[in-house]
Design an enzyme around this catalytic site. Structure first.
Site, PDB file in Angstrom:
ATOM      1  N   HIS A 112      -4.722  -2.008   4.892  1.00  0.00           N
ATOM      2  CA  HIS A 112      -3.536  -1.865   4.031  1.00  0.00           C
ATOM      3  C   HIS A 112      -2.574  -3.040   4.236  1.00  0.00           C
ATOM      4  O   HIS A 112      -1.978  -3.534   3.280  1.00  0.00           O
ATOM      5  CB  HIS A 112      -2.798  -0.561   4.338  1.00  0.00           C
ATOM      6  N   GLU A 157      -5.850   1.024   8.544  1.00  0.00           N
ATOM      7  CA  GLU A 157      -4.424   0.662   8.420  1.00  0.00           C
ATOM      8  C   GLU A 157      -4.244  -0.847   8.368  1.00  0.00           C
ATOM      9  O   GLU A 157      -3.390  -1.347   7.622  1.00  0.00           O
ATOM     10  CB  GLU A 157      -3.605   1.279   9.563  1.00  0.00           C
ATOM     11  N   CYS A 167     -17.079   2.799   2.696  1.00  0.00           N
ATOM     12  CA  CYS A 167     -16.068   1.773   3.032  1.00  0.00           C
ATOM     13  C   CYS A 167     -14.969   2.395   3.897  1.00  0.00           C
ATOM     14  O   CYS A 167     -14.506   3.512   3.629  1.00  0.00           O
ATOM     15  CB  CYS A 167     -15.475   1.189   1.757  1.00  0.00           C
TER      16      CYS A 167
END
Lengths: 178, 449
Positions: free
Chosen positions: A136, A133, A148
């Site tokens: 992102h 997260e 990954c």
């Protein structure tokens, strides 16, 4: 905001050792100081009685508006079951290239799937979700490299297949951010 | 499968939270995403922008998702539309799929289902694109394989084929016997928009008038003695495709009138029938005769000639494109060694030189027969001069009509006597006037070497 940093804000109880291990691992991937603090939010406001879950969209918006100003990136850590209106559940979510994200511990425990308790696995999964997260928020989209951490994971089994690390390409993008 | 481009998704839902959720989800996957809060706005976006996938809610105020789906399909037939609803019924699902939806999902769905859905749609897009590319490649190669030659004359013919294939005009292919007129007709058909329908060939010269009539128009049971069953004619069989009328110059005057009528109306009746049948076909004709001369002489109808001769493709005889001989020889060696399951052989220099200097009255067909024969009777290593029938015995041109035999024979005799008319006429046991008439009739000329 003095020095750019990443803040992990907990909403609900998390063991100190557990969080320290998370910080250690996050530190390996993102070149900013990592801070931990407790956040105070009434999570019941985000509870959806019909679904018996917590609305991830509303929670993310709330954390973004109330807690994100003090750090470069802020990630809310919760242990409740999250959903967004269109999906049955989510592990976490973030604003792509934004300041804020959320990650939930709820669906990472083996017991949730009727399996034997495994603390190490729980930690491993959660570290991956936090790194994912945060990725992102740094503008990284889902990566096709199987190991990954930015690879898309819709089941815990998918999470177990990937590593907690960014691939060279994704890491390069984070390191070369202005 | 490698995705060649970034997939674009349009989300259509009246609920903001759903739009936001999907928007964020797809953005994280790296798609290009846009949202519309109703069907009207979505259709307006689609008029000016292309989206690979449209993810649309069924229940929306104003125009619903199903109506929008139908309009999208009218606008862009190949669009991939996935419909979503919170209130699933079998009827709406069936209706959505009938109206062309790619898939149908019930809200809320598992993250994994959503990923699968988009992955499948992306695969479909990639396959469609791949299919288009492959189709274009196949089309550009189809039936051109047999048209061997890099001489200026052949390149000109191939360019004409490419050009004329895009139109629906009638074509007359002219050229001596054995030059490959039917192959050119096939190439035109295979590269035209009619390629998915049949190409029906009729060898007009091989049929009597009444047989040709029955062959072209079909017949009803009992139309004539021996007509035991109803039979479709070639015009009917060619519906949607191409009819190839070989040796068009040989058809009778009565058949010319019939043919003209059919070409103008695309309607006809079976022999012995009383019901009009319509058929949509393209006509390609071939002849080794000079139709213009026949029109002047009054043996071929002028109106039919102009009807057929919208485009004329002339295939030069092999002797006028000798530079294609080595390539043709190699092509036929490969063809026959492969079909006879023999190891690939070569041709020695002397034999090739001899072939390059030969007149080939039977054209490419004659060369093909020579190579086939040489492979059959040869030593299995290479084709030598003695394996070729040139000089030792006359090559047997594979021609069928009497006219072709006569033309080839007269040409061979004239060549043998160095175009000395008196000696040739004596050898042919005809008088000189008759020979001159035949030379004129067949447009025979000394070989230019």
């Amino acid at each position: 905001m003095n020095q750019p940093s990443i803040t992990l804000i907990t909403f609900g109880h998390f063991e100190k050792d557990f969080l320290e291990r998370v910080v250690e691992e996050v530190q390996c991937e993102y070149p900013y100081p990592i801070r931990i603090r407790e956040g105070h939010l009434d999570l019941s406001e985000f509870h959806d009685a019909a679904r018996r879950q917590y609305n991830g969209n509303s929670l993310l918006k709330e954390i973004d508006s109330r807690f994100s100003a003090e750090s470069l990136k802020t990630l809310g850590l919760v242990s409740v079951d999250l959903f967004i209106p269109i999906l049955t559940y989510i592990f976490g979510q973030a604003y792509l290239n934004g300041r804020t994200g959320i990650a939930s511990l709820y669906r990472f425990s083996n017991e949730h799937y009727g399996m034997k308790k495994d603390e190490a696995l729980l930690l491993d999964r959660f570290i991956k979700e936090v790194n994912h997260e945060l990725g992102h928020t740094f503008g990284l989209i889902h990566c096709h490299i199987p190991t990954c951490v930015m690879r898309s994971s819709t089941y815990v089994e998918d999470i177990d297949q990937k590593s907690a690390r960014l691939c060279a390409s994704c890491r390069g993008k984070v390191r070369h951010l202005p | 499968m490698i995705m060649a481009k970034k997939i674009s998704i349009l989300i259509v839902d009246d609920e903001e939270s759903v739009r936001d959720s999907l928007f964020n989800w797809f953005m994280e996957d790296g798609y290009r995403v846009e949202c519309a809060e109703n069907a009207k706005k979505a259709l307006s976006i689609l008029e000016s922008d292309h989206f690979d996938i449209i993810l649309a809610d069924i229940k929306m105020p104003g125009m619903d998702g199903l109506e929008m789906l139908r309009r999208i399909k009218l606008l862009k037939k190949d669009s991939i539309v996935i419909v979503m609803t919170a209130f699933a019924t079998v009827d709406t699902a069936v209706q959505a799929l009938k109206d062309g939806a790619f898939d149908y999902v019930t809200k809320p769905f598992d993250p994994d289902d959503l990923s699968h859905l988009i992955r499948n749609a992306s695969k479909q897009i990639a396959l469609s694109e791949e299919n288009e590319v492959l189709k274009a490649n196949v089309i550009s190669l189809e039936n051109v394989e047999d048209l061997v030659g890099t001489s200026q004359a052949m390149i000109k013919v191939l360019k004409q084929v490419e050009h004329v294939a895009q139109s629906d005009s009638s074509v007359i292919i002219t050229g001596e016997s054995g030059t490959g007129k039917e192959l050119i007709a096939k190439a035109i058909h295979s590269n035209s928009q009619r390629k998915f329908f049949p190409m029906v060939s009729v060898h007009c010269g091989a049929l009597t008038e009444s047989l040709l009539e029955s062959e072209l128009f079909g017949h009803e049971k009992g139309a004539f003695t021996g007509a035991m069953y109803n039979r479709k004619g070639r015009f009917e069989m060619a519906d949607g495709g191409t009819i190839f009328l070989d040796e068009i110059a040989t058809i009778s005057f009565k058949m010319q009138v019939e043919l003209l009528r059919v070409l103008e109306s695309k309607r006809f009746m079976r022999v012995g029938g009383n019901k009009e049948i319509s058929s949509d076909f393209r006509v390609i004709c071939a002849t080794n005769r000079d139709l213009k001369t026949m029109v002047r002489e009054g043996t071929f109808r002028e109106d039919l000639f102009y009807r057929l001769n919208v485009v004329n493709i002339h295939i030069p005889p092999l002797r006028e494109r000798v530079e294609d001989v080595p390539q043709l020889v190699q092509y036929f060696i490969r063809k026959y060694c492969s079909s006879m399951n023999k190891p690939l052989i070569s041709i020695d220099t002397a034999a090739l030189k001899r072939l390059e200097g030969f007149d080939f009255p039977g054209n490419v067909r004659e060369l093909e027969n020579m190579i086939e024969r040489a492979i059959v009777i040869g030593n299995g290593k290479d084709i030598r001069l003695k394996d070729l029938p040139i000089g030792t015995e006359a090559a047997e041109p594979s021609v069928e009509s009497l006219d072709d035999h006569e033309r080839i024979h007269i040409h061979q005799i004239l060549t043998k006597y160095n175009w000395n008319i008196s000696r040739s006429a004596k050898a042919l046991k005809v008088d000189r006037v008759t020979l001159y008439k035949k030379i004129k009739k067949y447009d025979l000329k000394p070989a230019s070497r």
